[in-house]
Design an enzyme around this catalytic site. Structure first.
Site, short mmCIF file in Angstrom:
data_model
loop_
_atom_site.label_atom_id
_atom_site.label_comp_id
_atom_site.label_asym_id
_atom_site.label_seq_id
_atom_site.Cartn_x
_atom_site.Cartn_y
_atom_site.Cartn_z
N HIS A 1 -32.80 -4.76 -3.31
CA HIS A 1 -33.87 -4.39 -4.24
C HIS A 1 -33.35 -4.12 -5.65
O HIS A 1 -33.75 -3.12 -6.28
CB HIS A 1 -34.60 -3.13 -3.73
C1 LIG Z 1 -32.49 -10.73 1.79
C2 LIG Z 1 -33.62 -10.07 1.06
C3 LIG Z 1 -34.55 -9.31 1.79
C4 LIG Z 1 -35.59 -8.68 1.12
N1 LIG Z 1 -36.58 -8.08 1.85
C5 LIG Z 1 -37.72 -7.66 1.22
C6 LIG Z 1 -38.84 -7.24 1.96
O1 LIG Z 1 -38.85 -7.26 3.20
N2 LIG Z 1 -39.94 -6.82 1.27
C7 LIG Z 1 -39.98 -6.80 -0.10
O2 LIG Z 1 -40.99 -6.38 -0.66
N3 LIG Z 1 -38.92 -7.22 -0.82
C8 LIG Z 1 -37.82 -7.68 -0.20
N4 LIG Z 1 -36.79 -8.18 -0.93
C9 LIG Z 1 -36.86 -8.10 -2.39
C10 LIG Z 1 -37.78 -9.14 -3.04
O3 LIG Z 1 -37.65 -10.38 -2.43
C11 LIG Z 1 -37.41 -9.19 -4.52
O4 LIG Z 1 -37.67 -7.93 -5.10
C12 LIG Z 1 -38.20 -10.23 -5.32
O5 LIG Z 1 -38.01 -11.51 -4.78
C13 LIG Z 1 -37.73 -10.21 -6.78
O6 LIG Z 1 -38.38 -11.21 -7.48
P1 LIG Z 1 -37.81 -11.78 -8.86
O7 LIG Z 1 -38.76 -12.83 -9.30
O8 LIG Z 1 -37.55 -10.65 -9.78
O9 LIG Z 1 -36.40 -12.40 -8.51
P2 LIG Z 1 -36.04 -13.55 -7.46
O10 LIG Z 1 -37.11 -13.67 -6.44
O11 LIG Z 1 -34.66 -13.29 -7.02
O12 LIG Z 1 -36.11 -14.87 -8.32
C14 LIG Z 1 -35.18 -15.21 -9.31
C15 LIG Z 1 -34.98 -16.72 -9.26
O13 LIG Z 1 -34.29 -17.13 -10.42
C16 LIG Z 1 -33.32 -18.09 -10.05
N5 LIG Z 1 -32.24 -18.05 -11.05
C17 LIG Z 1 -31.39 -17.04 -11.30
N6 LIG Z 1 -30.55 -17.39 -12.31
C18 LIG Z 1 -30.92 -18.64 -12.69
C19 LIG Z 1 -30.44 -19.53 -13.68
N7 LIG Z 1 -29.42 -19.22 -14.49
N8 LIG Z 1 -31.05 -20.73 -13.79
C20 LIG Z 1 -32.10 -21.08 -12.99
N9 LIG Z 1 -32.57 -20.27 -12.04
C21 LIG Z 1 -32.00 -19.06 -11.90
C22 LIG Z 1 -32.88 -17.65 -8.67
O14 LIG Z 1 -32.25 -18.68 -7.95
C23 LIG Z 1 -34.17 -17.17 -8.05
O15 LIG Z 1 -34.85 -18.20 -7.37
C24 LIG Z 1 -35.71 -8.79 -0.30
C25 LIG Z 1 -34.79 -9.55 -1.01
C26 LIG Z 1 -33.76 -10.19 -0.35
C27 LIG Z 1 -32.78 -11.00 -1.15
#
Ligand SMILES: Cc1cc2nc3c(=O)[nH]c(=O)nc-3n(C[C@H](O)[C@H](O)[C@H](O)COP(=O)(O)OP(=O)(O)OC[C@H]3O[C@@H](n4cnc5c(N)ncnc54)[C@H](O)[C@@H]3O)c2cc1C
Length: 537
Positions: A474
């Site tokens: 998280h």
């Molecule tokens: C293993 C795991 C289990 C989890 N379990 C839960 C759960 O059960 N319930 C819950 O609510 N939350 C859970 N979470 C947390 C939740 O998934 C995250 O809080 C949420 O996905 C965050 O969203 P985000 O858009 O901020 O980042 P992300 O979803 O991480 O998206 C960021 C994206 O940007 C891409 N990226 C990064 N750098 C670059 C770059 N330089 N160029 C191009 N692309 C790039 C990445 O590849 C990724 O696809 C979990 C997370 C993980 C990893």
């Protein structure tokens, strides 16, 4: 020399949870062109969509393989930090537990961090708009949104026993952790639809994929945001060894998550001059808060050996029962494969003086599910984990150098604050008490804690917590929203001091929420998409 590859109204860097929400919402207006850039792969693999596939996803090609800097307060360990690298990001590999935190989380963003417009009352409509709950309705729940939320189809008997044990311990039964009261124990609702994962990629992006005004590119590593006289004008990527450049007529939106977003800003020369100098990157715009304020929940697992052969990890092996489970799932969308494995849990108080719960538990009727967590004999294991919900420790993300393929230097600084340590100890202590209750005790043959060393005294607990704490996946806060000099984006999610550039993802949370983080990130992106559309008028 970068190849010029087209012109769009909005260029979104990162196709994870927030990026998919943004791409879906912004491209609904056929008059704008939207480009979504994702470094990872498409989300086609069946393990991503079959809920039990979670057990295969915390290692392997759909995550970045990040590892922390040595953790000073965790016995010097380098802790693996799995994060999604795939369309849908974390939402494509997560445990799908659907929780939102408490009203105080968002009121605190508004009152303490100066994030006008983000109080609980104001953000509620975006939670509701995003949600399609199959059981719950009313003012706190949506039933028409893109993000499907369901009850478990057939909870494992051990998960039900855990819920009873929690009540015997003294927690009230809770059938809705996102309702008026978070406190209590129960079965989690998950982001699933007809027993398949419903990530933001499934709920928001997939219905938009046929639109002519939306282009989605995978395998596109964002190298930097291109700026010109204080305005973001586009994005530069590396795709299969070729450098490409895309123009953003209206805005660049960085949505690369709590590790990726600060790294992209820093690679673009936007950040703390000291960090940029150390990485050999020229300062374009000094913004000291970039990559600071990293927060995560520090998770503690206790693995148990069971008295009988019944846990879900038995399906790890190619047995007749596994084949039967696959057939059952394929034919009826039921059975063990329809389970996200993280089935039950709850919220409790480590400190009774707190206004809302400050501990969270997850119960898994299986062991060795996540990478790095101990397994026992297949069929004989279960796991209970706990974490302190409002950590005071703050860490950092720093770009390692100008090469975009290098992982950032990530220091979560877990347990730097003694209160975090104390509450983590309390979480482990309560976990053991719950598992000792009459509904659970007969199932337990042995407890696997601290590599078999006894954990009795306060010092034993402290050594266990420091020696075994790990990420709850998280990370948030590294491009914090706010109005102080330490913040990175304004409450309209615009990067301070630059035009045409926003950050919209989990990194903007000024303070971590008291729950899992996916639903709050979806809310942020829903709200952000409205802001972008409104500001374009
Ligand atoms: C293993 C795991 C289990 C989890 N379990 C839960 C759960 O059960 N319930 C819950 O609510 N939350 C859970 N979470 C947390 C939740 O998934 C995250 O809080 C949420 O996905 C965050 O969203 P985000 O858009 O901020 O980042 P992300 O979803 O991480 O998206 C960021 C994206 O940007 C891409 N990226 C990064 N750098 C670059 C770059 N330089 N160029 C191009 N692309 C790039 C990445 O590849 C990724 O696809 C979990 C997370 C993980 C990893």
């Amino acid at each position: 020399m970068a190849q010029q590859d087209g012109s769009f109204d909005y260029v979104i860097a990162g196709g994870g949870t927030a990026g998919c929400v943004l791409a879906g919402r912004l491209s609904a207006d056929a008059s704008v062109r939207v480009l979504l850039l994702e470094a990872g792969r498409p989300d086609r693999h069946p393990f991503i969509h079959v809920p039990a596939g979670f057990a295969k996803l915390t290692a392997g090609p759909y995550q970045w393989g990040f590892v922390s800097e040595p953790q000073e307060h965790c016995a010097g360990r380098r802790i693996p930090l799995a994060q999604g690298k795939v369309i849908g990001g974390g939402g494509s590999i997560n445990a799908q537990v659907f929780t939102r935190g408490v009203a105080q989380d968002y009121d605190d963003w508004a009152d303490v961090h100066g994030c006008e417009g983000w109080s609980a009352k104001e953000v509620r409509r975006y939670f509701v708009r995003s949600e399609r709950n199959e059981r719950l309705s009313g003012p706190l729940h949506g039933t028409e949104g893109p993000l499907s939320v369901s009850d478990l189809v057939n909870p494992h008997p051990l998960s039900k026993a855990f819920v009873r044990a929690g009540q015997e311990f003294g927690l009230p039964y809770n059938s809705d952790f996102n309702g008026a009261e978070q406190y209590g124990v129960g079965l989690y609702q998950t982001t699933t639809r007809h027993s398949r994962r419903c990530s933001a990629a499934v709920g928001y992006l997939r219905p938009a994929r046929g639109r002519e005004n939306l282009v989605v590119k995978t395998g596109a590593l964002v190298r930097r945001v291109v700026t010109d006289h204080g305005r973001a004008t586009g994005i530069e990527t590396v795709e299969g060894g070729t450098t490409r450049r895309y123009t953003a007529r209206r805005e660049v939106i960085v949505a690369a998550g709590a590790f990726g977003s600060p790294k992209i800003l820093q690679l673009s020369g936007i950040g703390d001059p000291a960090d940029l100098k150390q990485a050999g990157i020229e300062v374009v715009h000094a913004l000291p808060g970039v990559g600071k304020n990293l927060q995560d929940h520090c998770d503690l697992d206790i693995v148990y050996e069971l008295t009988s052969y019944q846990s879900m990890d038995r399906y790890e092996r190619p047995l007749p029962a596994t084949a039967a489970a696959a057939v059952q799932y394929a034919a009826f969308r039921r059975g063990p494969m329809a389970s996200t494995v993280v089935e039950a849990g709850g919220f409790a108080y480590g400190n009774e003086q707190e206004p809302t719960p400050d501990l969270q538990f997850h119960f898994l009727p299986a062991a060795g599910v996540e990478a790095g967590i101990a397994a026992v004999r297949r069929g004989y294991g279960c796991t209970l984990n706990s974490y302190f919900l409002r950590p005071r420790s703050r860490g950092t993300v720093r770009v390692a150098g100008p090469d975009p393929s290098r992982a950032p230097l990530i220091d979560p600084n877990y347990l730097a604050d003694d209160h975090d340590l104390e509450m983590s100890v309390e979480g482990v202590r309560q976990s053991r008490e719950i598992m000792g209750q009459p509904s659970m005790a007969p199932h337990i043959k042995a407890e696997h804690l601290a590599g078999g060393r006894p954990v009795r005294t306060k010092d034993d607990y402290i050594a266990f917590v420091r020696g075994h704490g790990r990420t709850a996946y998280h990370p948030v806060g590294t491009c914090a929203m706010g109005v102080s000099d330490a913040s990175v984006v304004s409450p309209r999610l615009r990067v301070h001091g630059l035009r045409g550039l926003r950050v919209v993802d989990s990194s903007v949370m000024p303070r971590i929420v008291s729950s899992n983080t996916q639903a709050p990130t979806v809310m942020i992106a829903e709200y952000g998409s409205d802001m972008i559309v409104e500001d374009a008028r």
